[in-house]
Motif scaffolding. Structure first.
Motif, PDB file in Angstrom:
ATOM      1  N   LEU A  53       0.825  -1.211   0.000  1.00  0.00           N
ATOM      2  CA  LEU A  53       0.000   0.000   0.000  1.00  0.00           C
ATOM      3  C   LEU A  53       0.859   1.260   0.000  1.00  0.00           C
ATOM      4  O   LEU A  53       0.527   2.248  -0.656  1.00  0.00           O
ATOM      5  CB  LEU A  53      -0.944   0.012   1.203  1.00  0.00           C
ATOM      6  CG  LEU A  53      -2.149  -0.917   1.134  1.00  0.00           C
ATOM      7  CD1 LEU A  53      -2.882  -0.928   2.463  1.00  0.00           C
ATOM      8  CD2 LEU A  53      -3.081  -0.472   0.022  1.00  0.00           C
ATOM      9  N   CYS A  54       1.953   1.229   0.729  1.00  0.00           N
ATOM     10  CA  CYS A  54       2.860   2.379   0.777  1.00  0.00           C
ATOM     11  C   CYS A  54       3.486   2.633  -0.589  1.00  0.00           C
ATOM     12  O   CYS A  54       3.522   3.778  -1.058  1.00  0.00           O
ATOM     13  CB  CYS A  54       3.941   2.166   1.824  1.00  0.00           C
ATOM     14  SG  CYS A  54       3.343   2.278   3.500  1.00  0.00           S
ATOM     15  N   GLU A  55       3.977   1.575  -1.221  1.00  0.00           N
ATOM     16  CA  GLU A  55       4.588   1.726  -2.537  1.00  0.00           C
ATOM     17  C   GLU A  55       3.574   2.220  -3.565  1.00  0.00           C
ATOM     18  O   GLU A  55       3.878   3.087  -4.377  1.00  0.00           O
ATOM     19  CB  GLU A  55       5.207   0.405  -2.987  1.00  0.00           C
ATOM     20  CG  GLU A  55       6.441   0.022  -2.197  1.00  0.00           C
ATOM     21  CD  GLU A  55       6.949  -1.376  -2.491  1.00  0.00           C
ATOM     22  OE1 GLU A  55       6.354  -2.081  -3.344  1.00  0.00           O
ATOM     23  OE2 GLU A  55       7.944  -1.774  -1.865  1.00  0.00           O
ATOM     24  N   LYS A  56       2.377   1.687  -3.502  1.00  0.00           N
ATOM     25  CA  LYS A  56       1.314   2.058  -4.438  1.00  0.00           C
ATOM     26  C   LYS A  56       0.928   3.529  -4.304  1.00  0.00           C
ATOM     27  O   LYS A  56       0.638   4.195  -5.296  1.00  0.00           O
ATOM     28  CB  LYS A  56       0.092   1.166  -4.182  1.00  0.00           C
ATOM     29  CG  LYS A  56      -1.086   1.444  -5.059  1.00  0.00           C
ATOM     30  CD  LYS A  56      -2.233   0.512  -4.723  1.00  0.00           C
ATOM     31  CE  LYS A  56      -3.470   0.890  -5.492  1.00  0.00           C
ATOM     32  NZ  LYS A  56      -4.630   0.086  -5.097  1.00  0.00           N
ATOM     33  N   ASN A  57       0.947   4.043  -3.070  1.00  0.00           N
ATOM     34  CA  ASN A  57       0.489   5.415  -2.818  1.00  0.00           C
ATOM     35  C   ASN A  57       1.619   6.406  -2.554  1.00  0.00           C
ATOM     36  O   ASN A  57       1.363   7.544  -2.186  1.00  0.00           O
ATOM     37  CB  ASN A  57      -0.503   5.412  -1.650  1.00  0.00           C
ATOM     38  CG  ASN A  57      -1.767   4.652  -1.991  1.00  0.00           C
ATOM     39  OD1 ASN A  57      -2.374   4.873  -3.021  1.00  0.00           O
ATOM     40  ND2 ASN A  57      -2.156   3.725  -1.127  1.00  0.00           N
ATOM     41  N   GLY A  58       2.862   5.990  -2.722  1.00  0.00           N
ATOM     42  CA  GLY A  58       3.990   6.886  -2.545  1.00  0.00           C
ATOM     43  C   GLY A  58       4.210   7.346  -1.113  1.00  0.00           C
ATOM     44  O   GLY A  58       4.563   8.491  -0.862  1.00  0.00           O
ATOM     45  N   ILE A  59       3.998   6.436  -0.168  1.00  0.00           N
ATOM     46  CA  ILE A  59       4.136   6.745   1.261  1.00  0.00           C
ATOM     47  C   ILE A  59       5.352   6.005   1.808  1.00  0.00           C
ATOM     48  O   ILE A  59       5.591   4.849   1.454  1.00  0.00           O
ATOM     49  CB  ILE A  59       2.846   6.339   2.018  1.00  0.00           C
ATOM     50  CG1 ILE A  59       1.661   7.144   1.477  1.00  0.00           C
ATOM     51  CG2 ILE A  59       3.000   6.517   3.520  1.00  0.00           C
ATOM     52  CD1 ILE A  59       0.303   6.628   1.909  1.00  0.00           C
ATOM     53  N   ASN A  60       6.107   6.662   2.664  1.00  0.00           N
ATOM     54  CA  ASN A  60       7.292   6.038   3.259  1.00  0.00           C
ATOM     55  C   ASN A  60       6.888   4.879   4.162  1.00  0.00           C
ATOM     56  O   ASN A  60       5.884   4.948   4.867  1.00  0.00           O
ATOM     57  CB  ASN A  60       8.085   7.050   4.073  1.00  0.00           C
ATOM     58  CG  ASN A  60       8.761   8.074   3.199  1.00  0.00           C
ATOM     59  OD1 ASN A  60       9.096   7.801   2.063  1.00  0.00           O
ATOM     60  ND2 ASN A  60       8.954   9.260   3.738  1.00  0.00           N
ATOM     61  N   PHE A  61       7.723   3.839   4.149  1.00  0.00           N
ATOM     62  CA  PHE A  61       7.491   2.642   4.955  1.00  0.00           C
ATOM     63  C   PHE A  61       8.761   2.313   5.720  1.00  0.00           C
ATOM     64  O   PHE A  61       9.854   2.330   5.148  1.00  0.00           O
ATOM     65  CB  PHE A  61       7.113   1.464   4.048  1.00  0.00           C
ATOM     66  CG  PHE A  61       7.069   0.142   4.764  1.00  0.00           C
ATOM     67  CD1 PHE A  61       5.963  -0.221   5.498  1.00  0.00           C
ATOM     68  CD2 PHE A  61       8.142  -0.731   4.709  1.00  0.00           C
ATOM     69  CE1 PHE A  61       5.923  -1.437   6.164  1.00  0.00           C
ATOM     70  CE2 PHE A  61       8.118  -1.951   5.369  1.00  0.00           C
ATOM     71  CZ  PHE A  61       6.993  -2.295   6.090  1.00  0.00           C
ATOM     72  N   ILE A  62       8.617   2.014   7.012  1.00  0.00           N
ATOM     73  CA  ILE A  62       9.762   1.624   7.834  1.00  0.00           C
ATOM     74  C   ILE A  62       9.380   0.411   8.674  1.00  0.00           C
ATOM     75  O   ILE A  62       8.297   0.364   9.256  1.00  0.00           O
ATOM     76  CB  ILE A  62      10.196   2.765   8.783  1.00  0.00           C
ATOM     77  CG1 ILE A  62      10.637   3.990   7.992  1.00  0.00           C
ATOM     78  CG2 ILE A  62      11.325   2.300   9.696  1.00  0.00           C
ATOM     79  CD1 ILE A  62      10.976   5.186   8.856  1.00  0.00           C
ATOM     80  N   LYS A  63      10.289  -0.564   8.712  1.00  0.00           N
ATOM     81  CA  LYS A  63      10.146  -1.708   9.611  1.00  0.00           C
ATOM     82  C   LYS A  63      11.385  -1.718  10.496  1.00  0.00           C
ATOM     83  O   LYS A  63      12.366  -2.409  10.221  1.00  0.00           O
ATOM     84  CB  LYS A  63      10.011  -3.017   8.839  1.00  0.00           C
ATOM     85  CG  LYS A  63       9.687  -4.201   9.729  1.00  0.00           C
ATOM     86  CD  LYS A  63       9.374  -5.435   8.922  1.00  0.00           C
ATOM     87  CE  LYS A  63       8.969  -6.563   9.847  1.00  0.00           C
ATOM     88  NZ  LYS A  63       8.560  -7.747   9.109  1.00  0.00           N
TER      89      LYS A  63
END
Length: 97
Positions: A53-63
């Motif tokens: 979902l982050c990649e699709k909507n251009g949102i940063n993701f952190i794990k």
């Protein structure tokens, strides 16, 4: 890392977090979030869904190397997936993770 946890607590008190899978997913789909964070101990399937979902909507993701307990202690609510709804908080938290 403790500064990031403190900032998560401030963001929670300010009402700028979507906490839990359903709330975070909704915020990501509606492009209301600026950052998504998943705990290191959640399932790989859940993590992949949030990352997608982050990649699709251009949102940063952190794990980060934070488990559910660490995040729970920081925000006062049990959660392994959270979305940060404020751009300033998102930037500051990402810099400190």
């Amino acid at each position: 890392m403790s500064k990031a946890l403190t900032l998560l607590g401030f963001a929670r008190k300010a009402g700028k977090l979507a906490v839990g899978t359903a709330a975070a997913t909704d915020a990501l789909k509606r492009k209301k979030a600026h950052l998504a964070i998943t705990a290191s101990d959640i399932s790989e399937k859940s993590s992949k869904e949030i990352r997608f979902l982050c990649e699709k909507n251009g949102i940063n993701f952190i794990k980060p190397e934070l488990n559910t307990y660490d995040i729970t202690q920081a925000i006062g609510t049990r959660a392994g997936i959270i979305a940060v709804l404020d751009e300033g908080f998102a930037r500051a938290i990402a810099e400190n993770l």
